[in-house]
Design a protein around this motif. Structure first.
Motif, PDB file in Angstrom:
ATOM      1  N   VAL A   1       0.868  -1.167   0.000  1.00 36.51           N
ATOM      2  CA  VAL A   1       0.000   0.000   0.000  1.00 36.51           C
ATOM      3  C   VAL A   1       0.913   1.226   0.000  1.00 36.51           C
ATOM      4  CG1 VAL A   1      -1.774   1.304   1.221  1.00 36.51           C
ATOM      5  CG2 VAL A   1      -1.827  -1.211   1.227  1.00 36.51           C
ATOM      6  N   TYR A   2       0.673   2.123  -0.922  1.00 38.29           N
ATOM      7  CA  TYR A   2       1.489   3.326  -1.070  1.00 38.29           C
ATOM      8  C   TYR A   2       0.747   4.529  -0.499  1.00 38.29           C
ATOM      9  CZ  TYR A   2       4.935   0.923  -3.898  1.00 38.29           C
ATOM     10  OH  TYR A   2       5.938   0.078  -4.324  1.00 38.29           O
ATOM     11  N   TYR A   3       1.475   5.288   0.318  1.00 42.31           N
ATOM     12  CA  TYR A   3       0.913   6.452   0.993  1.00 42.31           C
ATOM     13  C   TYR A   3       1.681   7.709   0.607  1.00 42.31           C
ATOM     14  CZ  TYR A   3      -1.068   2.954   4.190  1.00 42.31           C
ATOM     15  OH  TYR A   3      -1.736   1.898   4.737  1.00 42.31           O
ATOM     16  N   CYS A   4       0.967   8.807   0.437  1.00 38.52           N
ATOM     17  CA  CYS A   4       1.668  10.079   0.331  1.00 38.52           C
ATOM     18  C   CYS A   4       1.548  10.813   1.662  1.00 38.52           C
ATOM     19  CB  CYS A   4       1.162  10.937  -0.828  1.00 38.52           C
ATOM     20  SG  CYS A   4      -0.466  11.634  -0.632  1.00 38.52           S
ATOM     21  N   ALA A   5       2.505  11.686   1.897  1.00 34.81           N
ATOM     22  CA  ALA A   5       2.599  12.384   3.173  1.00 34.81           C
ATOM     23  C   ALA A   5       3.087  13.807   2.925  1.00 34.81           C
ATOM     24  CB  ALA A   5       3.560  11.649   4.101  1.00 34.81           C
ATOM     25  N   ALA A   6       2.753  14.701   3.849  1.00 37.45           N
ATOM     26  CA  ALA A   6       3.103  16.113   3.694  1.00 37.45           C
ATOM     27  C   ALA A   6       3.616  16.694   5.000  1.00 37.45           C
ATOM     28  CB  ALA A   6       1.883  16.905   3.222  1.00 37.45           C
ATOM     29  N   ARG A   7       4.535  17.643   4.843  1.00 40.54           N
ATOM     30  CA  ARG A   7       5.051  18.373   5.993  1.00 40.54           C
ATOM     31  C   ARG A   7       5.212  19.825   5.583  1.00 40.54           C
ATOM     32  NH1 ARG A   7       8.536  17.811  10.688  1.00 40.54           N
ATOM     33  NH2 ARG A   7       9.790  19.701  10.919  1.00 40.54           N
ATOM     34  N   PRO A   8       4.658  20.758   6.357  1.00 40.99           N
ATOM     35  CA  PRO A   8       4.836  22.172   6.003  1.00 40.99           C
ATOM     36  C   PRO A   8       6.299  22.567   6.129  1.00 40.99           C
ATOM     37  CG  PRO A   8       3.772  21.959   8.142  1.00 40.99           C
ATOM     38  CD  PRO A   8       3.843  20.587   7.571  1.00 40.99           C
ATOM     39  N   HIS A   9       6.725  23.416   5.216  1.00 37.34           N
ATOM     40  CA  HIS A   9       8.121  23.853   5.218  1.00 37.34           C
ATOM     41  C   HIS A   9       8.187  25.337   4.994  1.00 37.34           C
ATOM     42  CE1 HIS A   9      12.464  23.652   4.571  1.00 37.34           C
ATOM     43  NE2 HIS A   9      12.274  24.507   3.607  1.00 37.34           N
ATOM     44  N   SER A  10       9.071  25.997   5.711  1.00 37.24           N
ATOM     45  CA  SER A  10       9.266  27.422   5.499  1.00 37.24           C
ATOM     46  C   SER A  10      10.758  27.718   5.479  1.00 37.24           C
ATOM     47  CB  SER A  10       8.575  28.234   6.614  1.00 37.24           C
ATOM     48  OG  SER A  10       9.104  27.897   7.871  1.00 37.24           O
ATOM     49  N   GLY A  11      11.110  28.797   4.817  1.00 38.48           N
ATOM     50  CA  GLY A  11      12.512  29.179   4.751  1.00 38.48           C
ATOM     51  C   GLY A  11      13.272  28.394   3.697  1.00 38.48           C
ATOM     52  N   ARG A  12      14.574  28.506   3.782  1.00 39.78           N
ATOM     53  CA  ARG A  12      15.436  27.858   2.802  1.00 39.78           C
ATOM     54  C   ARG A  12      15.346  26.344   2.918  1.00 39.78           C
ATOM     55  NH1 ARG A  12      21.918  29.113   2.111  1.00 39.78           N
ATOM     56  NH2 ARG A  12      22.264  27.806   0.275  1.00 39.78           N
ATOM     57  N   TRP A  13      15.302  25.666   1.755  1.00 42.24           N
ATOM     58  CA  TRP A  13      15.216  24.204   1.759  1.00 42.24           C
ATOM     59  C   TRP A  13      16.564  23.608   2.141  1.00 42.24           C
ATOM     60  CZ3 TRP A  13      11.914  20.432   1.975  1.00 42.24           C
ATOM     61  CH2 TRP A  13      12.359  19.132   1.734  1.00 42.24           C
ATOM     62  N   TYR A  14      16.512  22.542   2.907  1.00 45.05           N
ATOM     63  CA  TYR A  14      17.731  21.806   3.237  1.00 45.05           C
ATOM     64  C   TYR A  14      17.380  20.349   3.403  1.00 45.05           C
ATOM     65  CZ  TYR A  14      15.754  22.037   7.916  1.00 45.05           C
ATOM     66  OH  TYR A  14      14.911  21.943   8.991  1.00 45.05           O
ATOM     67  N   TYR A  15      18.343  19.473   3.130  1.00 45.02           N
ATOM     68  CA  TYR A  15      18.127  18.039   3.282  1.00 45.02           C
ATOM     69  C   TYR A  15      18.267  17.657   4.759  1.00 45.02           C
ATOM     70  CZ  TYR A  15      18.975  13.070   3.376  1.00 45.02           C
ATOM     71  OH  TYR A  15      18.902  11.731   3.681  1.00 45.02           O
TER      72      TYR A  15
END
Length: 130
Positions: free
Chosen positions: A93-107
């Motif tokens: 079963v494949y799920y998508c997920a989300a997380r709010p992000h602000s500012g400069r992207w970083y790994y």
């Protein structure tokens, strides 16, 4: 908040392809980092791929690298997972997920963890026959 609805799963033969979609509600989709996870019977949910809010950075599990591609269309509030050269071990079963992000992207390695994400879809079944 954001609500996520996956689609595109199904039954496919080994070597075939599927494209999963995850439609998100809300007007701030472009500010969310998105991920795809999968869970096979009797196993823990595992990371598959992730994408930055702009789509400029993508990350993959070693098991799918070179076969799967994550992308997003912020104008249409949708994230995709193109799956090629599918194998029976991709069945899950494949799920998508989300997380709010602000500012400069970083790994961060945390994006590989279930706990990093705030919102989840209901999942879509992918079955690969041998």
């Amino acid at each position: 908040q954001v609500q996520l609805v996956e689609s595109g799963g199904g039954l496919v033969q080994a070597g075939g392809s599927l494209r999963l979609s995850c439609a998100a509600s809300g007007r701030t989709f472009s500010s969310y980092a998105m991920g795809w996870f999968r869970q096979a019977p009797g196993k823990e949910r595992e990371f598959v791929a992730a994408i930055s809010w702009s789509g400029g950075s993508t990350y993959y599990a070693d098991s799918v690298k070179g076969r799967f591609t994550i992308s997003r269309d912020n104008a249409n509030n949708t994230v995709y997972l193109q799956m090629n050269s599918l194998k029976p071990e991709d069945t899950a079963v494949y799920y998508c997920a989300a997380r709010p992000h602000s500012g400069r992207w970083y790994y961060t390695s945390a994006m590989h963890d279930v706990s990093w994400y705030n919102y989840w879809g209901q999942g879509t079944q992918v079955t690969v026959s041998s």
